[in-house]
Scaffold this motif. Structure first.
Motif, PDB file in Angstrom:
ATOM      1  N   ALA A  29       0.615  -1.212   0.050  1.00  0.00           N
ATOM      2  CA  ALA A  29       0.120  -0.076   0.081  1.00  0.00           C
ATOM      3  C   ALA A  29       0.958   1.265   0.073  1.00  0.00           C
ATOM      4  N   GLY A  30       1.864   1.082   0.294  1.00  0.00           N
ATOM      5  CA  GLY A  30       2.904   2.279   0.421  1.00  0.00           C
ATOM      6  C   GLY A  30       3.258   2.824   1.921  1.00  0.00           C
ATOM      7  N   LYS A  31       3.200   1.683   2.897  1.00  0.00           N
ATOM      8  CA  LYS A  31       3.342   2.301   4.350  1.00  0.00           C
ATOM      9  C   LYS A  31       4.849   2.753   4.368  1.00  0.00           C
ATOM     10  N   GLY A  32       5.730   1.777   3.917  1.00  0.00           N
ATOM     11  CA  GLY A  32       7.339   2.149   3.962  1.00  0.00           C
ATOM     12  C   GLY A  32       7.666   3.531   3.520  1.00  0.00           C
ATOM     13  N   CYS A 137      -6.166   1.105   0.148  1.00  0.00           N
ATOM     14  CA  CYS A 137      -5.563   0.718  -1.397  1.00  0.00           C
ATOM     15  C   CYS A 137      -6.345  -0.667  -1.669  1.00  0.00           C
ATOM     16  N   SER A 138      -6.707  -0.683  -2.889  1.00  0.00           N
ATOM     17  CA  SER A 138      -7.377  -1.882  -3.408  1.00  0.00           C
ATOM     18  C   SER A 138      -6.422  -2.961  -3.582  1.00  0.00           C
ATOM     19  N   ASN A 139      -6.644  -4.439  -3.321  1.00  0.00           N
ATOM     20  CA  ASN A 139      -5.918  -5.483  -3.624  1.00  0.00           C
ATOM     21  C   ASN A 139      -5.160  -5.483  -4.862  1.00  0.00           C
ATOM     22  N   GLU A 140      -5.690  -5.247  -5.832  1.00  0.00           N
ATOM     23  CA  GLU A 140      -5.222  -5.122  -7.242  1.00  0.00           C
ATOM     24  C   GLU A 140      -4.196  -4.223  -7.238  1.00  0.00           C
ATOM     25  N   SER A 193      -4.163   4.945  -3.160  1.00  0.00           N
ATOM     26  CA  SER A 193      -4.109   4.441  -4.716  1.00  0.00           C
ATOM     27  C   SER A 193      -3.425   5.534  -5.556  1.00  0.00           C
ATOM     28  N   ARG A 194      -3.263   6.935  -5.097  1.00  0.00           N
ATOM     29  CA  ARG A 194      -2.532   7.991  -5.888  1.00  0.00           C
ATOM     30  C   ARG A 194      -0.973   7.890  -5.980  1.00  0.00           C
ATOM     31  N   GLU A 198       1.094  12.695  -4.107  1.00  0.00           N
ATOM     32  CA  GLU A 198      -0.315  13.065  -3.834  1.00  0.00           C
ATOM     33  C   GLU A 198      -0.552  12.468  -2.291  1.00  0.00           C
ATOM     34  N   VAL A 199      -0.350  11.121  -2.378  1.00  0.00           N
ATOM     35  CA  VAL A 199      -0.386  10.484  -0.798  1.00  0.00           C
ATOM     36  C   VAL A 199       0.223  11.217   0.284  1.00  0.00           C
TER      37      VAL A 199
END
Ligand code: ADP
Ligand code: C5P
Ligand code: MG
Length: 201
Positions: A29-32, A137-140, A193-194, A198-199
């Motif tokens: 998802a982008g946590k790190g 964030c979506s699984n995909e 998801s961005r 942006e996130v």
């Protein structure tokens, strides 16, 4: 005077108490990525439970190396006794080196009921959990990002087979933990998801 000293001590102890933000979201998802950005701009220390487990897996003489390796490949959550000790040690070491570093982003934890219970048992009263930062964030998208990361990460779990299991673990075990915090009004949700910028914004 006794009153003054004790109230001062009380204040100091409050100041030193670790202030914790749990960072959750699906695999990839982008946590790190986002924790690194936060660390650049704010006085937080980033502790990734996954990174700590991978380091323990690689540590010579670790009695848990093989167990951790198996759990990671299978996308399962390692028993909390192992993880909480790594987290507690990392927090203590950070604060011993620099007392001003008492704010922590704890990334990838608590991921299931066992994680949460372990935290409550060991850390109850010893740290303040401010809120959960949830990268939604979506699984995909998560799977896509991990497969991309897998081209260079060298991680044993950035492959389709492990990823399916990791997503299952996320849906079955981690989402309920996020929902639990949600009920207490303690979740800040970000659309992950961005783009990275942006996130981050
Ligand atoms: P996590 O720690 O949640 O598993 P990472 O921060 O390691 O996720 O990111 C997973 C992969 O996706 C990495 O290769 C990273 O560079 C990439 N990535 C992170 N955030 C984004 C984003 N917002 N858009 C596209 N790719 C991203
Ligand atoms: O967060 P990260 O993607 O680095 O986690 C990788 C793996 O580490 C997880 O899939 C899981 O096997 C293990 N892990 C764990 N308990 C945690 C965090 C990570 O068992 N709290
Ligand atoms: Mg990560």
């Amino acid at each position: 005077l006794i009153f003054l000293v004790s109230s001062l001590l009380y204040r100091v102890s409050l100041m030193m108490k670790p202030q914790v933000v749990f960072v959750l979201g699906g695999p990839g998802a982008g946590k790190g990525t986002q924790c690194s950005k936060i660390v650049e701009n704010y006085s937080y220390t980033h502790l990734s439970a996954g990174d700590l487990l991978r380091a323990e897996r690689a540590r010579e003489g670790s009695e848990f190396g093989q167990l951790i390796a198996n759990y990671i490949k299978e996308g399962k959550i390692v028993p909390v006794e192992i993880t909480i000790n790594l987290l507690r040690k990392a927090m203590e070491e950070t604060m011993e080196k620099d007392a001003k570093k008492f704010r922590f982003l704890i990334d990838g934890f608590p991921r299931n009921e066992d994680n949460l219970q372990g935290w409550n048992t060991v850390m109850d009263g010893k740290a303040d959990v401010k809120f959960v930062l949830f990268f939604d964030c979506s699984n995909e998208v998560c799977i896509h990002r991990c497969l991309e990361r897998g081209k260079s990460s060298g991680r044993t779990d950035d492959n389709r087979e492990s990823l399916e299991k990791r997503i299952q673990t996320y849906l079955q075990s981690t989402r309920p933990i996020i929902e639990l915090y949600e009920k207490h009004g303690k979740v800040r949700t970000i659309d992950a998801s961005r783009s990275v910028d942006e996130v981050s914004k």
